[in-house]
Design a protein around this motif. Structure first.
Motif, PDB file in Angstrom:
ATOM      1  N   ASP A 199       0.832  -1.211   0.000  1.00  0.00           N
ATOM      2  CA  ASP A 199       0.000   0.000   0.000  1.00  0.00           C
ATOM      3  C   ASP A 199       0.861   1.254   0.000  1.00  0.00           C
ATOM      4  O   ASP A 199       0.459   2.292  -0.534  1.00  0.00           O
ATOM      5  N   TRP A 200       2.040   1.180   0.626  1.00  0.00           N
ATOM      6  CA  TRP A 200       2.943   2.327   0.651  1.00  0.00           C
ATOM      7  C   TRP A 200       3.763   2.431  -0.631  1.00  0.00           C
ATOM      8  O   TRP A 200       3.912   3.507  -1.201  1.00  0.00           O
ATOM      9  N   LEU A 201       4.264   1.287  -1.100  1.00  0.00           N
ATOM     10  CA  LEU A 201       5.102   1.298  -2.306  1.00  0.00           C
ATOM     11  C   LEU A 201       4.298   1.542  -3.576  1.00  0.00           C
ATOM     12  O   LEU A 201       4.752   2.239  -4.486  1.00  0.00           O
ATOM     13  N   HIS A 202       3.096   0.945  -3.648  1.00  0.00           N
ATOM     14  CA  HIS A 202       2.273   1.021  -4.856  1.00  0.00           C
ATOM     15  C   HIS A 202       0.825   1.297  -4.460  1.00  0.00           C
ATOM     16  O   HIS A 202      -0.042   0.419  -4.601  1.00  0.00           O
ATOM     17  N   PRO A 203       0.551   2.498  -3.963  1.00  0.00           N
ATOM     18  CA  PRO A 203      -0.805   2.793  -3.477  1.00  0.00           C
ATOM     19  C   PRO A 203      -1.862   2.610  -4.560  1.00  0.00           C
ATOM     20  O   PRO A 203      -1.674   3.011  -5.708  1.00  0.00           O
ATOM     21  N   GLY A 204      -2.957   1.960  -4.158  1.00  0.00           N
ATOM     22  CA  GLY A 204      -4.076   1.781  -5.068  1.00  0.00           C
ATOM     23  C   GLY A 204      -3.968   0.588  -5.990  1.00  0.00           C
ATOM     24  O   GLY A 204      -4.929   0.284  -6.710  1.00  0.00           O
ATOM     25  N   GLN A 205      -2.829  -0.115  -5.990  1.00  0.00           N
ATOM     26  CA  GLN A 205      -2.668  -1.267  -6.881  1.00  0.00           C
ATOM     27  C   GLN A 205      -2.980  -2.560  -6.135  1.00  0.00           C
ATOM     28  O   GLN A 205      -2.505  -2.758  -5.017  1.00  0.00           O
ATOM     29  N   PRO A 206      -3.742  -3.464  -6.728  1.00  0.00           N
ATOM     30  CA  PRO A 206      -4.029  -4.751  -6.075  1.00  0.00           C
ATOM     31  C   PRO A 206      -2.746  -5.538  -5.833  1.00  0.00           C
ATOM     32  O   PRO A 206      -1.833  -5.523  -6.680  1.00  0.00           O
ATOM     33  N   PRO A 207      -2.629  -6.218  -4.700  1.00  0.00           N
ATOM     34  CA  PRO A 207      -1.418  -6.985  -4.408  1.00  0.00           C
ATOM     35  C   PRO A 207      -1.038  -7.972  -5.509  1.00  0.00           C
ATOM     36  O   PRO A 207       0.146  -8.129  -5.822  1.00  0.00           O
ATOM     37  N   GLU A 208      -2.019  -8.621  -6.098  1.00  0.00           N
ATOM     38  CA  GLU A 208      -1.700  -9.615  -7.129  1.00  0.00           C
ATOM     39  C   GLU A 208      -1.049  -8.970  -8.345  1.00  0.00           C
ATOM     40  O   GLU A 208      -0.170  -9.562  -8.976  1.00  0.00           O
ATOM     41  N   ARG A 209      -1.465  -7.760  -8.682  1.00  0.00           N
ATOM     42  CA  ARG A 209      -0.867  -7.081  -9.833  1.00  0.00           C
ATOM     43  C   ARG A 209       0.602  -6.768  -9.575  1.00  0.00           C
ATOM     44  O   ARG A 209       1.458  -6.992 -10.442  1.00  0.00           O
ATOM     45  N   VAL A 210       0.910  -6.257  -8.375  1.00  0.00           N
ATOM     46  CA  VAL A 210       2.299  -5.970  -8.039  1.00  0.00           C
ATOM     47  C   VAL A 210       3.110  -7.257  -8.000  1.00  0.00           C
ATOM     48  O   VAL A 210       4.238  -7.314  -8.504  1.00  0.00           O
ATOM     49  N   ALA A 211       2.537  -8.301  -7.428  1.00  0.00           N
ATOM     50  CA  ALA A 211       3.243  -9.576  -7.349  1.00  0.00           C
ATOM     51  C   ALA A 211       3.592 -10.107  -8.736  1.00  0.00           C
ATOM     52  O   ALA A 211       4.704 -10.605  -8.963  1.00  0.00           O
ATOM     53  N   ARG A 212       2.673  -9.984  -9.678  1.00  0.00           N
ATOM     54  CA  ARG A 212       2.947 -10.470 -11.037  1.00  0.00           C
ATOM     55  C   ARG A 212       4.048  -9.643 -11.697  1.00  0.00           C
ATOM     56  O   ARG A 212       4.873 -10.173 -12.454  1.00  0.00           O
ATOM     57  N   ARG A 213       4.060  -8.355 -11.410  1.00  0.00           N
ATOM     58  CA  ARG A 213       5.139  -7.521 -11.950  1.00  0.00           C
ATOM     59  C   ARG A 213       6.480  -7.960 -11.387  1.00  0.00           C
ATOM     60  O   ARG A 213       7.487  -8.007 -12.105  1.00  0.00           O
ATOM     61  N   TRP A 214       6.505  -8.312 -10.095  1.00  0.00           N
ATOM     62  CA  TRP A 214       7.757  -8.752  -9.489  1.00  0.00           C
ATOM     63  C   TRP A 214       8.205 -10.097 -10.036  1.00  0.00           C
ATOM     64  O   TRP A 214       9.400 -10.360 -10.134  1.00  0.00           O
ATOM     65  N   LEU A 215       7.264 -10.941 -10.408  1.00  0.00           N
ATOM     66  CA  LEU A 215       7.644 -12.179 -11.087  1.00  0.00           C
ATOM     67  C   LEU A 215       8.328 -11.875 -12.410  1.00  0.00           C
ATOM     68  O   LEU A 215       9.310 -12.528 -12.785  1.00  0.00           O
ATOM     69  N   GLU A 216       7.830 -10.873 -13.118  1.00  0.00           N
ATOM     70  CA  GLU A 216       8.441 -10.483 -14.382  1.00  0.00           C
ATOM     71  C   GLU A 216       9.851  -9.935 -14.172  1.00  0.00           C
ATOM     72  O   GLU A 216      10.723 -10.093 -15.037  1.00  0.00           O
ATOM     73  N   LEU A 217      10.098  -9.304 -13.025  1.00  0.00           N
ATOM     74  CA  LEU A 217      11.429  -8.784 -12.727  1.00  0.00           C
ATOM     75  C   LEU A 217      12.422  -9.902 -12.460  1.00  0.00           C
ATOM     76  O   LEU A 217      13.635  -9.713 -12.642  1.00  0.00           O
ATOM     77  N   GLY A 218      11.945 -11.070 -11.985  1.00  0.00           N
ATOM     78  CA  GLY A 218      12.875 -12.169 -11.747  1.00  0.00           C
ATOM     79  C   GLY A 218      12.536 -13.085 -10.598  1.00  0.00           C
ATOM     80  O   GLY A 218      13.115 -14.173 -10.470  1.00  0.00           O
ATOM     81  N   ALA A 219      11.638 -12.681  -9.701  1.00  0.00           N
ATOM     82  CA  ALA A 219      11.280 -13.551  -8.575  1.00  0.00           C
ATOM     83  C   ALA A 219      10.562 -14.803  -9.069  1.00  0.00           C
ATOM     84  O   ALA A 219       9.895 -14.789 -10.116  1.00  0.00           O
ATOM     85  N   ASN A 220      10.676 -15.886  -8.303  1.00  0.00           N
ATOM     86  CA  ASN A 220       9.985 -17.132  -8.635  1.00  0.00           C
ATOM     87  C   ASN A 220       8.719 -17.339  -7.807  1.00  0.00           C
ATOM     88  O   ASN A 220       7.805 -18.039  -8.230  1.00  0.00           O
ATOM     89  N   LEU A 226      -1.533 -10.839   4.617  1.00  0.00           N
ATOM     90  CA  LEU A 226      -2.744 -10.029   4.657  1.00  0.00           C
ATOM     91  C   LEU A 226      -3.275  -9.864   6.076  1.00  0.00           C
ATOM     92  O   LEU A 226      -4.469  -9.622   6.278  1.00  0.00           O
ATOM     93  N   GLY A 227      -2.400  -9.987   7.069  1.00  0.00           N
ATOM     94  CA  GLY A 227      -2.824  -9.836   8.453  1.00  0.00           C
ATOM     95  C   GLY A 227      -3.831 -10.907   8.840  1.00  0.00           C
ATOM     96  O   GLY A 227      -3.646 -12.099   8.590  1.00  0.00           O
ATOM     97  N   ALA A 228      -4.936 -10.468   9.441  1.00  0.00           N
ATOM     98  CA  ALA A 228      -5.963 -11.402   9.892  1.00  0.00           C
ATOM     99  C   ALA A 228      -6.644 -12.133   8.743  1.00  0.00           C
ATOM    100  O   ALA A 228      -7.329 -13.140   8.966  1.00  0.00           O
ATOM    101  N   ASP A 229      -6.438 -11.655   7.505  1.00  0.00           N
ATOM    102  CA  ASP A 229      -7.038 -12.303   6.337  1.00  0.00           C
ATOM    103  C   ASP A 229      -6.172 -13.412   5.759  1.00  0.00           C
ATOM    104  O   ASP A 229      -6.542 -13.998   4.731  1.00  0.00           O
TER     105      ASP A 229
END
Length: 324
Positions: A199-220, A226-229
């Motif tokens: 939320d701080w690094l990419h405000p307003g972006q869904p977590p899954e969207r950021v995660a997919r971008r990070w996969l494209e950068l190189g993460a596996n 999600l805290g209590a969720d």
């Protein structure tokens, strides 16, 4: 608290953790500050050792009373401390932690993170199969540059685990912090990140969207807590979510670090750690991801029921009811 049954033993892989340790001054209900060992990477190392994973910690603290508290904590938890960790620093780093009525922790820091004592290719044991780092050690100069260089140097021979664990009070420039985070994501195999960080690094972006971008950068594998969720895992094969166990929350100090340790321990126990195991990690299916996340959220939930960063041993974890 010493490691429980199933502690460091034959066939288990050595995990090296690099990053800050500090003393948390946590206010109790009366307003008195009580000193607890802390620091995100240090918390991960302690939780790993208590879960039976052979763990070495390269950190930095002073030869003072608080430093003695940290050393005793690492020794009693079974963490092998790199000798270079104890330095002639002016002080051991401190965080003043205030816990709100909701159990959420808020921090004020007095921390130094100088260059690593052995330089940018510090003495990380060649026997290590996984190198974990994150948090302030990857953003505070001058030591942060050494940590990034170390990760790049060891990536060919070790699996890399990274948790940004952002602290906006010490990184007010979110754009700069975001660039450094993505530099590390690009050379990491496993990235664990909290929803608050995203939320701080990419405000307003869904977590899954950021995660997919990070996969494209190189993460596996990108895991979002999600805290209590609960938590979700994102790979190139898809997304898997799990719920969190219900617990009476005392505070959330160290819960994210306990989750990280639980995840790394689960990967180790399923033979998914190490540079040679990258193809197997990429190929992990939904059932395997669910099992990894379930182990990790149980470790985090147990820690939420304790004051401060006090993760469970394997034996203590067994007392937590199994998920329905």
């Amino acid at each position: 608290m010493r490691p429980g049954p199933g502690g460091p033993g034959k066939g288990r892989l050595l995990i090296t953790v690099v990053g800050e340790s500090l003393v948390d001054l946590i206010e109790d209900p009366s307003g008195e500050a009580v000193a607890h060992p802390g620091g995100s990477p240090a918390n991960v190392a302690v939780a790993l050792a208590r879960l039976g994973q052979p763990t070495t910690l390269l950190t930095q603290f002073g030869d003072d009373a608080y430093g003695g508290l940290l050393r005793a904590h690492f020794t009693s938890s079974g963490v092998q401390l790199d000798p270079a960790s104890v330095q002639d620093l002016p002080r051991t780093s401190v965080a003043r932690t205030r816990v709100g009525a909701d159990g959420q922790a808020r921090y004020d820091f007095a921390i130094d993170w100088p260059s690593l004592p052995n330089g940018p290719v510090a003495g990380v044991a060649d026997a290590s199969r996984c190198l974990h780092t994150g948090s302030l050690a990857t953003i505070l100069e001058p030591g942060a540059d050494d940590v990034l260089a170390l990760v790049r140097d060891r990536r060919a021979s070790m699996m890399i685990s990274y948790d940004p664990n952002c602290r906006p009070s010490l990184s007010p420039d979110g754009v700069h912090a975001g660039r450094r985070v993505e530099e590390l994501v690009a050379v990491s195999d496993l990235v664990k990140v909290s929803r608050e960080d995203l939320d701080w690094l990419h405000p307003g972006q869904p977590p899954e969207r950021v995660a997919r971008r990070w996969l494209e950068l190189g993460a596996n594998l990108v895991v979002v807590t999600l805290g209590a969720d609960g938590a979700l895992a994102v790979t190139r094969r898809g997304v898997r979510r799990v719920a969190a166990p219900r617990v009476a929350v005392v505070d959330t100090v160290g819960a994210g670090d306990a989750f990280t340790a639980g995840l790394l321990a689960a990967l180790s126990e399923r033979d998914l750690l190490g540079a040679a195991r990258r193809p197997a990690l990429r190929a992990a299916g939904p059932e395997a991801l669910a099992a990894l996340l379930t182990d990790a959220v149980r470790v985090a939930a147990w820690t939420c029921g304790r004051r401060g960063a006090d993760p469970p041993t394997r034996a203590a974890l067994a007392s937590l009811p199994a998920p329905a």
